[in-house]
Design an enzyme around this catalytic site. Sequence first.
Site, PDB file in Angstrom:
ATOM      1  N   GLU A 281      -5.500  -2.146  -0.402  1.00 57.67           N
ATOM      2  CA  GLU A 281      -4.599  -1.362  -0.815  1.00 57.67           C
ATOM      3  C   GLU A 281      -4.981   0.076  -0.625  1.00 57.67           C
ATOM      4  O   GLU A 281      -4.340   0.622  -0.074  1.00 57.67           O
ATOM      5  CB  GLU A 281      -3.833  -1.866  -1.639  1.00 57.67           C
ATOM      6  CG  GLU A 281      -3.139  -3.255  -1.971  1.00 57.67           C
ATOM      7  CD  GLU A 281      -2.453  -3.960  -0.339  1.00 57.67           C
ATOM      8  OE1 GLU A 281      -1.935  -3.103   0.244  1.00 57.67           O
ATOM      9  OE2 GLU A 281      -2.643  -5.106  -0.342  1.00 57.67           O
TER      10      GLU A 281
ATOM     11  N   HIS B 226      -5.963   1.263   2.832  1.00 60.66           N
ATOM     12  CA  HIS B 226      -4.966   1.643   3.619  1.00 60.66           C
ATOM     13  C   HIS B 226      -4.435   2.725   3.528  1.00 60.66           C
ATOM     14  O   HIS B 226      -3.797   3.385   4.496  1.00 60.66           O
ATOM     15  CB  HIS B 226      -3.722   0.458   3.151  1.00 60.66           C
ATOM     16  CG  HIS B 226      -3.386  -0.593   3.808  1.00 60.66           C
ATOM     17  ND1 HIS B 226      -3.339  -0.937   5.384  1.00 60.66           N
ATOM     18  CD2 HIS B 226      -3.155  -1.861   3.344  1.00 60.66           C
ATOM     19  CE1 HIS B 226      -3.347  -1.985   5.780  1.00 60.66           C
ATOM     20  NE2 HIS B 226      -3.118  -2.626   4.579  1.00 60.66           N
TER      21      HIS B 226
ATOM     22  N   GLU C  38       0.846  -1.288  -0.104  1.00 60.88           N
ATOM     23  CA  GLU C  38      -0.158  -0.020   0.093  1.00 60.88           C
ATOM     24  C   GLU C  38       0.868   1.242  -0.095  1.00 60.88           C
ATOM     25  O   GLU C  38       0.139   2.116   0.404  1.00 60.88           O
ATOM     26  CB  GLU C  38      -0.941  -0.096   1.168  1.00 60.88           C
ATOM     27  CG  GLU C  38      -0.254   0.219   2.844  1.00 60.88           C
ATOM     28  CD  GLU C  38       0.204  -1.082   3.139  1.00 60.88           C
ATOM     29  OE1 GLU C  38       0.531  -1.095   4.418  1.00 60.88           O
ATOM     30  OE2 GLU C  38       0.156  -2.084   2.689  1.00 60.88           O
ATOM     31  N   ASN C  39       1.936   1.424  -0.545  1.00 63.78           N
ATOM     32  CA  ASN C  39       2.672   2.391  -0.473  1.00 63.78           C
ATOM     33  C   ASN C  39       2.112   3.646  -0.772  1.00 63.78           C
ATOM     34  O   ASN C  39       1.482   3.720  -2.032  1.00 63.78           O
ATOM     35  CB  ASN C  39       3.975   2.357  -1.539  1.00 63.78           C
ATOM     36  CG  ASN C  39       4.638   0.938  -1.385  1.00 63.78           C
ATOM     37  OD1 ASN C  39       5.239   0.686  -0.542  1.00 63.78           O
ATOM     38  ND2 ASN C  39       4.292   0.332  -2.536  1.00 63.78           N
TER      39      ASN C  39
END
Length: 856
Positions: free
Chosen positions: A298, A301, A264-265
Site C-alpha cells: 500500500e 502505491h 492505498e488512499n
Amino acid sequence: MSESRAKAMRLADYQQPDFLIPELSLEFELDDHQTQVIATSKIVRQGDHDRPLVLHGEKLELTEVQINGQAVQPQGSDTDLTFASVPDEFTLRIVTRIDPANNTSLEGLYKSGQAFCTQCEAEGFRKITYFLDRPDVMARYQVKITADKARYPYLLSNGNKVDAGELPDGRHWVRWDDPFFKPSYLFALVAGDFDLLEDEFITQSGRKVALQIFVDKGNLHRAGHAMRSLKKAMAWDEQKYGLEYDLDIYMIVAVDFFNMGAMENKGLNLFNSKFVLADAAAATDEDYFNIESVIAHEYFHNWTGNRVTCRDWFQLSLKEGLTVFRDQQFSADMADPAIVRIKQVKVMREHQFAEDAGPMSHPIRPAEVMEMNNFYSVTVYDKGAEVIRMLHTLLGEQGFRRGMDLYISRHDGQAVTCDDFVQAMQDANNVNLELFKRWYSQSGTPVLSVKEQYDQQSGQFTVALHQHTPPTADQPHKQALHLPIALEVLGTHGSKSQVLSLTKESQTFPLGQFETKPQLAVLAGFSAPVKLDFKQDEQGLLNTVLYAQDPFLRWDASQQLISEALHRAAEQGQTVLSDNLQGLFEGVLEFAPEQRALAAEMLELPSFETLAQQRQRIDVDALLNARNALKRLLADRFHPQWQALSASSSQSYIYEADQVQKRRLRAVCLGYLAHRQDQSTLLQSAYTTSDNMTDTLAVLKACQQADHPLFSGLMQDFESRWQADSLVMDKWFALHGSHQHKDSLAKLQLLTSHAMYSINNPNKVRALIGSFAFYNTAGFHALDGGGYRFVTDYLLKLDAVNPQVASRLITPMLGFAHLDDRRQDLLTQQLARLLDNKSLSRDLFEKVSKALKLSS
C-alpha cells in the site's frame, strides 16, 4: 432486471470524460443513520460538445442541488443524476444524506464497529455523493468533517491537516487539504476513538514525515511490527527506485470490517486489522510476513497507483500488477528470496491457473466487464506481477529502473494506460516490446513443451521449445507470446545458467558442447507463468533436486516427482513408496538441518489444489486418498527423522529468519508425526509448551489434517483461551472450516451461530465458509452434493448483505471442468438455483451466468 445485470462495459468503448472536476470540497456531518454530505465541485466542460452532465450515485437521499448558487432540478434514477444543459464552467453544490450504519456492503461510507470509515475503490464513492466516479477524473480535495468529539476524537482524511475547531454542542471539526490531484476512488475518511502509535521518518532529502497508526483500544502493543514494516518500505523505495514520500503525514487505520486486505488512499491507508496487528502470542510467522508485505504494497502505491493512476478500470493491472511485483521484490529483500518466490508460484498454480481454466478467464487487461469488483483477481494482481517480472528479466535490473524513472517522470499526476507503461520501458531501453504487449490482451496459461537433443559425435546439446495456449472461455484463438525461459544445464563440470527468449511458436536453441549428455532443468525462478510439458524420468528429477543451483528448480523438481507418484497412485488405486521417491526424502532430510527453509518446502506434499490443475480430469476421492496414504507411509518410513527435526527449541519467540526457518521445518515434521497414533504425548506437549501462535497453530493444523483424536480437545482449549480475541478466533474458525471430517458440515452450520461469528464481518465469513469451500476438499466435494448445497444456501443470504464477499466466495464452484460428471451436474444445479434468484447482485450474476454458459 437481468438485462441490467448483464450489461457489459467494454474497453473498446472508452471515451474521455465530457466534463472534468479539478476542485472538490466535501463537508461531512457524521451521524449513524443521517450523515449529511455537502459536495461543492468546480466543473469544466472538456471539448466542444453539448452533451449533458451525468453523475453517478447509488443509495443516496438527494436534498439540495444548486448550480452557481441557483437551485435546479436534475433528472434522477437509481444510479445517476442528469443535468440536461449546463454552462461550460460552473460550481455545483449537492447535498445528500446517507445511512452508514446500515451499509453492510462496506462500500462508500460505513460503520466498522464504533468507527466511521470508507472504501471507495472501485466504485464506492458514488455511495457518498453524486460524482463523476471514474479514475480519469482527478481533483484536488478539501474535506471538513464534523462529529461528536467524545465518540469520535479522531477525524481523518487525505492530505495534510490544515485547521480544526470545537463547537458548543460537544462536537468538533477538522479540515484536511490534499495538494495532489487524485481520482475519487482514492478518497478516504475515518472517524473514531483509537489508540495511536506515532513515529517519524526522515526522507532522503531531509524532510520529516509524521507516521501514525490508529488501532482499536487495547491493541497498541500489536502495532509495532506494522510501524517497523512501514519505515523499512519507505527506505527501500528510496534506495531501490529513488521514490520519496510527498506529504507531511502518513496514516494507517486498522478496521475489523473490510472487504479487502487494505486500501492505498492517498496519505490515509485503511487496513483490514489482520494486516496490521501482531504479537508473538496472537500472530504467526505467516502473519508477520503478510503484514510486512501488505504494508509495503500500500505504501508503494503512493507512486505506482496514486501519483500515476489508471485511466480506466480495464487498466487495473497498471497499478496492481506493478505494485505487487514491487512488494514481491521488497519481500525477497527482507526474507529468504527463494522461499518468497515459491510462495508466489504456489498462488499462481493453485489459484491463477484455475482462473485461467474457468469461466472467469480474462487477460490482465480485460476487454469487458459486467461488475468491476469481479476483476480484483489473481489474474490482474498476481499474473500481472508475473508479466512485470518478465519485463524485468528481459530488460535487466538497470534497464527496468530506467523504464521506471521515465514512466514516473513522464506521467506524474496523470491517469494512464498499460500501453503507456510498456512504452516507457521501450523508450528508455530502445527496444521493441510490441510482441510483449500481447500479454496484456491474451488470457490463458501457455503450455511450454521442451524437447532436448544430444549429438554423441559432436557433443552438441540443443533444446527445442514450443509454446501453445489452449482456448479459454473468453478467447478461442491464441497467438504466440514473448517468453523468457531461464534454464540450467547440469554437466559433469558444474552448471550453466542462461535465459532464452522464445518469441515464436517453436524455436530451437544450441546450449553448448558437452562430453556426455547433461541434465536440463527448465524454468529457473519460474521465469514465465506457464505450465511445463517436459518429460523427465524420476532419476532426472532427483538429480535436479540434489544438484541444481537455483532453489526454485530444486523445489519444483521435488514437487513434480511427488505429484507424478500421487497421480499414479490415484489411477492405480495403490500408493507405494518407490525407490526414487524414497531417495528424494532421504536426500532432502539429509540437508534439512543446514537448509531448513528450502527443505521444509520440499518435504511438504503438493496441495490438492495444485494437483487438480495438473490433469484434465481428476477423481477427487482417489486423489485425496492417495495423498493421505502417501503421507502416512512417509510418516512411518521416516519417523525417527521427523522426531529429531521437530525437537523443541528453548528460544523465546523472535520474528527473524533463522527462527522462522526452524519453526517452519518443525511444523512440517509435526504434520507427518500426527499421522501416527503413538505421537499423542509429543503433540500434546508441543501444544502445552508453546509460547507463540506459530508453534501452537502448527500442532493444531497437524492434528486437524491427520484427523487426530487430540484435535477436538485442543480446539476447545484454544477457544477458551482466545474467545475474546476476534483476529485469533478467525484462525479457530478457519481450522474448523477446513477440517475434513465426516461431521464437518454439521459443525459448520452450528458455528454460524457462534457468538463471535457474524455474516456482516468479511473476515469471519472468509475464515469459516471460505475455508470450507476452498480447502475442505472432502466436505465441499462430497458425492451427496451437501457441500455444494450448503455454500449455495449461504451465498443466497450473503449476497443480500455483501455482494463483493459473496462473489469471491463462489470461486471454488466455478472451475469444475476437471471434475467427474456427477459432481459437475451437482454444481450446475446449485448454480442454476443462484441464477433463479431475481435479486441476485451483478457481482454474482456475472460469474454464475458465465459458468453456466461454459457448462452448456
